[in-house]
Design a protein around this motif. Structure first.
Motif: not given
Ligand code: ADP
Ligand code: MG
Length: 356
Positions: A188, A314-315
């Motif tokens: 990111k 996850d979004t």
């Molecule tokens: P995406 O798949 O949308 O790109 P990511 O895989 O980068 O998203 O991240 C999603 C994960 O990050 C989720 O499982 C969420 O629970 C976790 N997450 C977000 N904020 C926190 C936090 N403060 N502490 C622990 N886990 C977190």
């Protein structure tokens, strides 16, 4: 890059197509089907044109596709044959007009970009289509080396992803808001760096916030942080006034698990006014009750912005959880890592392979 749009005379052609079916699976059940549904258009188009189509795909969390085939039939609204190995792939018409090869990540050489595997895959085919934007950041045999053995084309989904993400990057910086959350800061931070000159504001949430606070010397208690955060953050200008950190946090049992109420209000104000929002990554641990508020507020505010582009596994799961139809967004990328690499301005090996 040769676009598939240019190909005519598909009748009786034998086509090898790489798609992305990498969806979350729990106890043998597909949990989220967006990526699979996004492949339906190309599959239907090729089948209707009278081509024979062998589909190559991977799912990271399972070894074999065998128990998923009935679910794929329902999602794709057609019967698809199942080729268990390369021998069956070579004679796939005996199984069906549209056939799926067993999980390609189980074949030795896939991840090593083996020319030997690519050559075997290509045997007897007339052309190759890459419609798997979400794996284009990987230099794998079915994405990269394969293009050395067959005339290779970018499928309709790759074209769409490139055009829409490029539009998002190129939209005027003024009025553009990027929202970055989630985990895996390594994927990111390059996006944040790229958009410092291409957006008005970059709103931060998720684990990156913990990383930055720790980097600044603040006590983040037992919060999740990236191991190599020093290395990751060392050349990000964390004091740049375009970067917005949450003013308050939702802390539970010594862990930062969401952005706080004040931050939610502040972020909402910025987001609803935006001309263009690009959002990836939940603001907190949205899977657990009590820590989805930040993510939900961001999702709902994003709907009010003029243009909205989102992506990330996850979004998308979070948006589904809130009951918001994905069709409410202008564009939902099928790419996770691939979308982030593209937004960071990196060259994607899978796209590069289509250019040669
Ligand atoms: P995406 O798949 O949308 O790109 P990511 O895989 O980068 O998203 O991240 C999603 C994960 O990050 C989720 O499982 C969420 O629970 C976790 N997450 C977000 N904020 C926190 C936090 N403060 N502490 C622990 N886990 C977190
Ligand atoms: Mg994820």
């Amino acid at each position: 890059m040769r676009l598939f749009d240019e190909v005519s005379g598909l009748k009786d052609k034998r086509i090898l197509m790489r798609v992305d079916f990498d969806v979350p699976i729990k106890a043998g059940v597909i949990q989220e089907n967006f990526r699979i549904l996004k492949q339906k258009e190309m599959i239907d188009y090729l089948a209707a044109a009278g081509a024979s189509v062998a589909i190559v795909a991977h799912i990271s969390s399972v070894d074999s596709f065998s128990e998923l085939i009935p679910q794929l039939h329902l999602l794709l609204e057609r019967e698809i044959g199942f080729a268990k190995n390369l021998e069956q792939l070579e004679n796939f018409e005996q199984i069906g007009q549209v056939v799926l090869l067993e999980n390609i990540r189980q074949f030795s050489g896939e991840k090593e970009n083996s020319e030997d595997l690519a050559k075997k895959l290509s045997k007897g085919f007339d052309l190759y289509i890459n419609n798997a934007f979400a794996v284009c950041h990987r230099e794998h045999a079915s994405v990269s080396a394969i293009t050395k053995f067959l005339p290779a084309y970018a499928g309709k989904l790759i074209k769409e992803e490139i055009l829409r993400l490029r539009d998002a990057i190129d939209a005027p910086a003024s009025g553009k808001v990027v929202i970055m959350g989630g985990a895996k800061a390594a994927t990111k931070i390059p996006v944040i760096k790229n958009f410092l000159s291409k957006a008005d504001k970059i709103l931060l949430g998720g684990v990156i916030v913990n990383d930055i606070l720790k980097f600044k010397g603040e006590d983040v208690l037992n919060s999740v942080v990236d191991e190599n955060l020093e290395e990751l953050l060392k050349d990000l200008d964390i004091n740049n006034n375009k970067l917005v950190l949450p003013d308050d946090l939702n802390i539970f049992e010594n862990r930062i698990l969401d952005i706080g109420e004040g931050a939610i209000e502040a972020y909402k104000k910025i987001i609803v006014e935006a001309e263009m929002v690009i959002w990836n990554g939940p603001m907190g641990l949205f899977e657990e009750e009590g820590f989805a508020e930040g993510t939900k507020a961001v999702a709902e505010a994003t709907l009010k912005a003029r243009q909205k582009v989102i992506g990330g596994g996850d979004t998308i799961s979070a948006v589904n959880m809130f009951g918001i139809p994905l069709s409410e967004f202008d564009f939902v990328s099928t790419g996770g890592g691939a979308m982030l690499a593209f937004l960071a301005g990196e060259e994607l090996p899978g796209l590069k392979a289509l250019e040669q």
